[in-house]
Design a protein around this motif. Structure first.
Motif, PDB file in Angstrom:
ATOM      1  N   LEU A   1       0.954  -1.442   0.084  1.00  0.00           N
ATOM      2  CA  LEU A   1      -0.259   0.188  -0.078  1.00  0.00           C
ATOM      3  C   LEU A   1       0.562   1.151   0.255  1.00  0.00           C
ATOM      4  O   LEU A   1       0.588   2.153  -0.558  1.00  0.00           O
ATOM      5  N   ALA A   2       1.877   1.132   0.931  1.00  0.00           N
ATOM      6  CA  ALA A   2       3.132   2.837   1.093  1.00  0.00           C
ATOM      7  C   ALA A   2       3.237   2.627  -1.076  1.00  0.00           C
ATOM      8  O   ALA A   2       4.032   3.818  -0.625  1.00  0.00           O
ATOM      9  N   ALA A   3       3.883   1.512  -0.893  1.00  0.00           N
ATOM     10  CA  ALA A   3       4.587   1.508  -2.449  1.00  0.00           C
ATOM     11  C   ALA A   3       3.610   2.086  -3.553  1.00  0.00           C
ATOM     12  O   ALA A   3       3.826   2.885  -4.247  1.00  0.00           O
ATOM     13  N   ALA A   4       2.426   1.522  -3.355  1.00  0.00           N
ATOM     14  CA  ALA A   4       1.314   2.235  -4.682  1.00  0.00           C
ATOM     15  C   ALA A   4       1.196   3.739  -4.425  1.00  0.00           C
ATOM     16  O   ALA A   4       1.167   4.269  -4.953  1.00  0.00           O
ATOM     17  N   ILE A   5       1.654   3.851  -2.937  1.00  0.00           N
ATOM     18  CA  ILE A   5       0.971   5.367  -3.077  1.00  0.00           C
ATOM     19  C   ILE A   5       2.133   6.609  -3.267  1.00  0.00           C
ATOM     20  O   ILE A   5       1.918   7.835  -3.934  1.00  0.00           O
ATOM     21  N   ARG A   6       3.147   6.309  -2.888  1.00  0.00           N
ATOM     22  CA  ARG A   6       4.542   6.476  -3.180  1.00  0.00           C
ATOM     23  C   ARG A   6       4.915   6.798  -4.776  1.00  0.00           C
ATOM     24  O   ARG A   6       4.495   8.265  -5.224  1.00  0.00           O
ATOM     25  N   GLU A   7       3.796   5.719  -5.399  1.00  0.00           N
ATOM     26  CA  GLU A   7       3.932   6.146  -6.956  1.00  0.00           C
ATOM     27  C   GLU A   7       3.117   6.695  -7.361  1.00  0.00           C
ATOM     28  O   GLU A   7       3.379   7.766  -8.715  1.00  0.00           O
ATOM     29  N   PHE A   8       1.466   6.409  -6.711  1.00  0.00           N
ATOM     30  CA  PHE A   8       0.702   7.805  -7.325  1.00  0.00           C
ATOM     31  C   PHE A   8       0.757   9.072  -7.052  1.00  0.00           C
ATOM     32  O   PHE A   8       1.114   9.783  -8.321  1.00  0.00           O
ATOM     33  N   VAL A   9       1.641   9.214  -6.054  1.00  0.00           N
ATOM     34  CA  VAL A   9       1.545  10.719  -6.150  1.00  0.00           C
ATOM     35  C   VAL A   9       2.777  11.465  -5.660  1.00  0.00           C
ATOM     36  O   VAL A   9       2.201  12.603  -7.502  1.00  0.00           O
ATOM     37  N   ALA A  10       3.709  10.501  -6.434  1.00  0.00           N
ATOM     38  CA  ALA A  10       4.953  11.009  -7.530  1.00  0.00           C
ATOM     39  C   ALA A  10       4.375  11.105  -9.303  1.00  0.00           C
ATOM     40  O   ALA A  10       4.568  12.349  -9.937  1.00  0.00           O
ATOM     41  N   ALA A  11       3.335  10.196  -9.416  1.00  0.00           N
ATOM     42  CA  ALA A  11       3.142  10.198 -10.746  1.00  0.00           C
ATOM     43  C   ALA A  11       1.829  11.640 -11.213  1.00  0.00           C
ATOM     44  O   ALA A  11       1.276  11.806 -12.062  1.00  0.00           O
ATOM     45  N   THR A  12       0.693  11.878  -9.933  1.00  0.00           N
ATOM     46  CA  THR A  12       0.341  13.552  -9.678  1.00  0.00           C
ATOM     47  C   THR A  12       0.335  14.503  -9.432  1.00  0.00           C
ATOM     48  O   THR A  12      -0.923  15.555  -9.324  1.00  0.00           O
TER      49      THR A  12
END
Length: 278
Positions: free
Chosen positions: A267-278
């Protein structure tokens, strides 16, 4: 724990501080912010993590006398929490288990700049699964919630397969968390009454209504779901990913409803990627 005064009364919250992107981490019923402890440890160096303990029965600070919370007013309370803290539209709201973020984004899309739906009640699965329906039934029977809490006080009974927290997690929920979550409901009749009123005031169609409104939510969204979830159907995650115009889906293995406990790393990895991409 910090404390903030809202219209319904004081709310405790954890704030890791810092200049990083704010993450507002929202828990479900008969839980508190401690469900996020492993995720916060993963993300606190990069983000400002804000973890309110919402008045879902496991809160320890009394609300104002007469405060009556429904699912919709709880959604508005979350929005008020962000307003009072003056969080900007860069804030990311993350919710697990409950569905109040969907209602907030449907009613105030400008308040929710980005959102993460991490395994939540949705659509017609409301109350969600066998566990949610059991809790709803207990709230409608005199003494039902008090009896359910007494059962959960017996540690051996918490691990009965297919029931309670055992249904919600791929791995056993640590006893220290369960002890913490049920303690206010065991000792405080006002906390029990707030939970009972909340459950009884839920409308069967309100999650379907929120989902319909989210078809026009044009902000970035991430949907994370546990592949082994037995309470929240994994197909609902896929359905959300199709419904939200700007969303992506991440499915996690070895994971049920309580994603912050089962797969905090994923979940933490998915949040990091999401924030970086948006």
């Amino acid at each position: 724990m910090a404390r903030i005064e809202l219209t319904a009364g004081p709310i405790e919250y954890e704030d890791t501080g810092g200049a990083g992107t704010p993450l507002v981490l929202l828990h479900g019923l008969v839980q508190d912010g401690s469900v996020w402890r492993h995720v916060v440890e993963e993300l606190r160096d990069q983000f400002r993590c804000l973890v309110p303990t919402l008045p879902y029965g496991s809160h320890r600070v009394p609300l104002k006398p007469g405060a009556e919370l429904t699912p919709l007013t709880m959604a508005r309370l979350i929005g008020e929490f962000a307003d009072v803290l003056e969080l900007g539209d860069d804030a990311v709201f993350v919710e697990n288990d409950a569905g109040r973020l969907q209602q907030l984004a449907a009613e105030r899309p400008d308040r929710v700049g980005r959102m993460v739906i991490a395994g939540c009640e949705a659509f017609d699965n409301y109350p969600p699964g066998a566990g949610g329906k059991m809790l709803d039934t207990a709230a409608r029977v005199p003494g039902g919630i008090a009896f359910l809490v007494r059962v959960l006080s017996v540690r051996a009974l918490r691990r009965v397969p297919g029931t309670g927290y055992a249904l919600m997690a791929h791995r056993p929920v640590p006893h220290d968390l369960t002890d913490r979550w049920i303690a206010p409901l065991r000792t405080d009749p006002v906390a029990r009454q707030i939970l009972i009123h909340y459950l009884r005031s839920a409308r069967r169609t309100e999650m379907l209504e929120a989902a319909e409104a989210l078809r026009t939510y044009d902000r970035p969204a991430l949907v994370v779901w546990g592949k082994q979830d037995r309470m929240l159907p994994p197909e609902h995650g896929r359905r959300f990913a199709e419904l939200l115009p700007k969303s992506r889906l991440v499915e996690l293995d070895d994971c049920r409803t309580l994603i912050p406990l089962d797969r905090p790393d994923g979940l933490a990895a998915a949040i990091r990627e999401f924030v970086a991409a948006t």
